[in-house]
Design a protein around this motif. Structure first.
Motif, short mmCIF file in Angstrom:
data_model
loop_
_atom_site.label_atom_id
_atom_site.label_comp_id
_atom_site.label_asym_id
_atom_site.label_seq_id
_atom_site.Cartn_x
_atom_site.Cartn_y
_atom_site.Cartn_z
N GLY A 156 0.78 -1.14 0.08
CA GLY A 156 -0.02 -0.14 -0.06
C GLY A 156 0.97 1.07 -0.02
N GLY A 157 0.27 2.49 -0.03
CA GLY A 157 1.00 3.61 0.02
C GLY A 157 -0.14 4.82 0.13
N GLY A 158 0.36 5.93 0.10
CA GLY A 158 -0.62 6.88 0.36
C GLY A 158 -1.19 7.28 1.33
N ASP A 159 -2.62 6.58 1.54
CA ASP A 159 -3.28 7.24 2.97
C ASP A 159 -3.57 5.95 3.52
N SER A 160 -3.33 4.74 3.32
CA SER A 160 -3.55 3.58 4.02
C SER A 160 -2.39 2.48 3.61
N VAL A 161 -2.22 1.57 4.68
CA VAL A 161 -1.39 0.44 4.55
C VAL A 161 -1.91 -0.63 4.65
N THR A 162 -1.61 -1.77 4.17
CA THR A 162 -2.09 -3.31 4.47
C THR A 162 -1.22 -4.19 4.67
N VAL A 163 -1.34 -4.79 5.80
CA VAL A 163 -0.63 -5.84 6.23
C VAL A 163 -1.05 -7.24 6.14
N THR A 164 -0.40 -8.32 5.67
CA THR A 164 -0.89 -9.53 5.50
C THR A 164 -0.09 -10.55 6.22
N ALA A 165 -0.58 -11.00 7.18
CA ALA A 165 -0.03 -12.03 8.16
C ALA A 165 -0.14 -13.36 7.63
N THR A 166 0.74 -14.33 7.74
CA THR A 166 0.34 -15.64 7.67
C THR A 166 1.26 -16.45 8.71
N VAL A 167 -0.01 -17.72 9.24
CA VAL A 167 0.68 -18.17 10.30
C VAL A 167 0.39 -19.79 9.86
N ARG A 168 1.13 -20.70 10.20
CA ARG A 168 1.22 -22.08 9.94
C ARG A 168 0.20 -22.78 10.83
N ILE A 169 -0.62 -23.33 10.08
CA ILE A 169 -1.78 -24.30 11.00
C ILE A 169 -0.80 -25.51 11.72
N PRO A 170 -0.99 -25.57 13.16
CA PRO A 170 -0.44 -26.91 13.70
C PRO A 170 -1.01 -28.06 13.20
#
Length: 121
Positions: A88-102
């Motif tokens: 993202g950039g400008g007025d907003s930012v997006t973060v994507t998180a990835t977690v391994r399923i046990p």
């Protein structure tokens, strides 16, 4: 007076002893699979919840121009590996998180969640 039919029923009943135990032993693997599937479902929900928490914390950090990786890692429980990517950039930012399923019974891959926050100028 003798009741031959009653004697026959009693004799046949003795042959049925232990039948319930054998049926229970046959049903036991099904019960175990259902129980483990329930635990696996709980692990999926837990991983998704942890990914959502990490994504929100990372997006908050990115909006304040702080370290996204550190914010994601500190937001999840110990022992959980998380990877975060921001865009993202400008007025907003997006973060994507990835977690391994046990893996309890089956390997179901990763849980991925995204969060978007406005950039604090």
């Amino acid at each position: 007076m003798s009741y031959p039919r009653t004697r026959a029923l009693l004799a046949g009943g003795r042959r049925d002893r232990g039948q319930v135990a054998i049926e229970y032993l046959g049903f036991l693997p099904i019960l175990l699979i259902v129980g483990l599937a329930g635990i696996q479902l709980g692990a999926v929900a837990y991983a998704a919840e942890q990914a959502g928490t990490a994504a929100r914390a990372g997006a908050r950090a990115a909006s304040l121009e702080e370290d996204v990786g550190a914010a994601c890692s500190s937001a999840v429980s110990s022992g959980i590996d998380v990877s975060c990517a921001s865009s993202g950039g400008g007025d907003s930012v997006t973060v994507t998180a990835t977690v391994r399923i046990p893996k309890i019974v089956w390997d179901l891959g990763n849980a991925t969640k995204s969060a978007t926050m406005p950039v604090d100028h």
